[in-house]
Design an enzyme around this catalytic site. Structure first.
Site, mmCIF file in Angstrom:
data_model
loop_
_atom_site.group_PDB
_atom_site.id
_atom_site.type_symbol
_atom_site.label_atom_id
_atom_site.label_comp_id
_atom_site.label_asym_id
_atom_site.label_seq_id
_atom_site.Cartn_x
_atom_site.Cartn_y
_atom_site.Cartn_z
ATOM 1 N N SER A 71 46.745 72.585 54.910
ATOM 2 C CA SER A 71 45.370 72.505 55.408
ATOM 3 C C SER A 71 45.327 71.865 56.788
ATOM 4 O O SER A 71 46.214 71.077 57.150
ATOM 5 C CB SER A 71 44.522 71.670 54.446
ATOM 6 O OG SER A 71 43.257 71.352 54.992
ATOM 7 N N TYR B 118 43.212 64.345 48.896
ATOM 8 C CA TYR B 118 43.468 65.761 49.188
ATOM 9 C C TYR B 118 44.312 65.908 50.451
ATOM 10 O O TYR B 118 45.316 66.635 50.467
ATOM 11 C CB TYR B 118 42.130 66.485 49.356
ATOM 12 C CG TYR B 118 42.223 67.920 49.814
ATOM 13 C CD1 TYR B 118 42.464 68.945 48.915
ATOM 14 C CD2 TYR B 118 42.035 68.249 51.158
ATOM 15 C CE1 TYR B 118 42.525 70.274 49.335
ATOM 16 C CE2 TYR B 118 42.098 69.571 51.583
ATOM 17 C CZ TYR B 118 42.339 70.576 50.663
ATOM 18 O OH TYR B 118 42.398 71.883 51.096
#
Length: 285
Positions: free
Chosen positions: A176, A189
Site C-alpha cells: 500500500s 495496517y
C-alpha cells in the site's frame, strides 16, 4: 481458529463488506481485449470476491487464466466474480475460508491442485484495516487480527503453494501507499504493509534461483468495499482520494493491469519490485 489465532473481526464493523451494496459501484471491467498473456495459467487470487481482487480475477481470465477465488464470507459477491470469469470462457472455483488460519492454506491450495492440476500465479491481495485515532485504542485482538490477515496469511499461502510453483511462476503481493507515506489512523495496517514490502523483497531473493518472480503492487486510495464498510471513518468517505494529485480515488480496473504485468512474461526481468498505481503520489519506492 487454531493456537493463538483470533477469529475474523466481521462483527466489530461491516468488514469485509459487500460490493453489491456499494454506491457508486466500483469499475472492475477490463478495459481492453485479451491477448493471451496468461493463456492456460492457473492463478489463486485472494480477496477476489470484490474490489481489486475481482478486477484482477476478471483481467486474468480475459488473458486466459483459470482462477481460484479465495475469500472470507461474502458469498454473493464471490458468485458474481465466478460468473465474470466464466463469461470470459475460463474456469473458476470458490474457496471460502479465513486466510489468517494456518490450517486453511494447505487445504485450500490442495483444492486448487485437485481441480486444475497446477498453480502458476499466487496473488496475495486480501487485507483488512480498522481506523483508530489513538494508538491506545488498538486492542490486542485487532492488532493480532490485522497482522494475521495481512501478513501471516501470505506466509501461510506461500508455504502451502511453494511445492506447486515451478520455474516461470509468479507471486504478486498487495502492499500500500501507506507503507511509504504512513497513515495517522491506520497504524497497525500500515505496519503490516511495511512488512509485506520487506517480505516481497526478501522472498524474491529467496526464490530467484528457482526462476520464481516475486513482486508487489502498492495502490493508493481505491474505491472498494474496504473503506466504506468500516475501514475508514464515515465522515471521511466523501473526501476519499481527493488528496491525491489526480484529485480522486482510483478504480479497481486501474490497478489490475499492474497485477497482470507482474504476473506475465512482460515482467520477466523484474523481481523484488513494487509498482505504484496511486493517483500521482510520489514515493521513495
Amino acid at each position: 481458529m487454531s493456537g493463538d489465532s483470533v477469529d475474523p473481526m466481521i462483527h466489530e464493523d461491516a468488514l469485509p463488506g459487500e460490493e453489491r451494496k456499494l454506491s457508486p459501484q466500483p469499475d472492475w471491467e477490463p478495459r481492453y481485449p485479451g491477448s493471451g498473456r496468461l493463456k492456460d495459467k492457473v492463478a489463486i487470487v485472494t480477496g477476489a470476491d470484490s474490489g481489486i481482487g475481482r478486477a484482477v480475477a476478471a483481467l486474468y481470465a480475459r488473458e486466459g487464466a483459470d482462477i481460484a477465488i479465495f475469500y472470507l464470507c461474502e458469498h454473493e459477491d464471490a458468485e458474481k466474480t465466478k460468473a465474470i470469469i466464466e463469461a470470459e470462457g475460463r474456469r473458476a472455483i470458490l474457496v471460502p475460508g479465513d486466510l489468517g488460519d494456518p490450517e486453511f492454506a494447505p487445504k485450500a491450495v490442495q483444492k486448487v491442485i485437485d481441480t486444475f492440476g497446477r498453480l502458476d500465479i499466487l496473488v496475495n491481495n486480501a487485507g483488512e484495516q480498522h481506523p483508530d485515532e489513538d494508538i491506545r485504542d488498538i486492542s490486542d485482538e485487532q492488532l493480532r487480527r490485522t497482522f494475521q490477515t495481512n501478513i501471516y496469511a501470505m506466509f501461510y499461502l506461500v508455504q502451502a503453494a511453494r511445492a506447486h510453483l515451478n520455474k516461470g511462476a509468479a507471486i504478486v503481493n498487495c502492499t500500500s501507499v501507506t507503507m511509504y507515506k504512513g497513515s495517522e489512523q491506520l497504524l497497525d495496517y500500515s505496519a503490516t504493509k511495511g512488512a509485506i514490502t520487506a517480505f516481497t523483497r526478501s522472498l524474491s531473493a529467496n526464490l530467484v534461483e528457482q526462476g520464481i518472480r516475486v513482486n508487489a503492487v502498492a495502490p493508493g486510495p481505491i474505491w472498494t468495499p474496504l473503506n466504506p464498510f468500516g475501514g475508514k471513518a464515515p465522515e471521511e468517505i466523501p473526501e476519499f482520494g481527493k488528496d491525491t494529485p489526480m484529485g480522486r480515488p482510483g478504480q479497481p480496473n486501474e490497478v489490475a493491469p499492474a497485477f497482470l504485468f507482474l504476473a506475465c512474461e512482460d515482467a520477466s526481468y523484474m523481481t523484488g519490485q513494487v509498482l505504484h498505481p496511486n493517483g500521482g503520489v510520489i514515493v521513495n519506492g
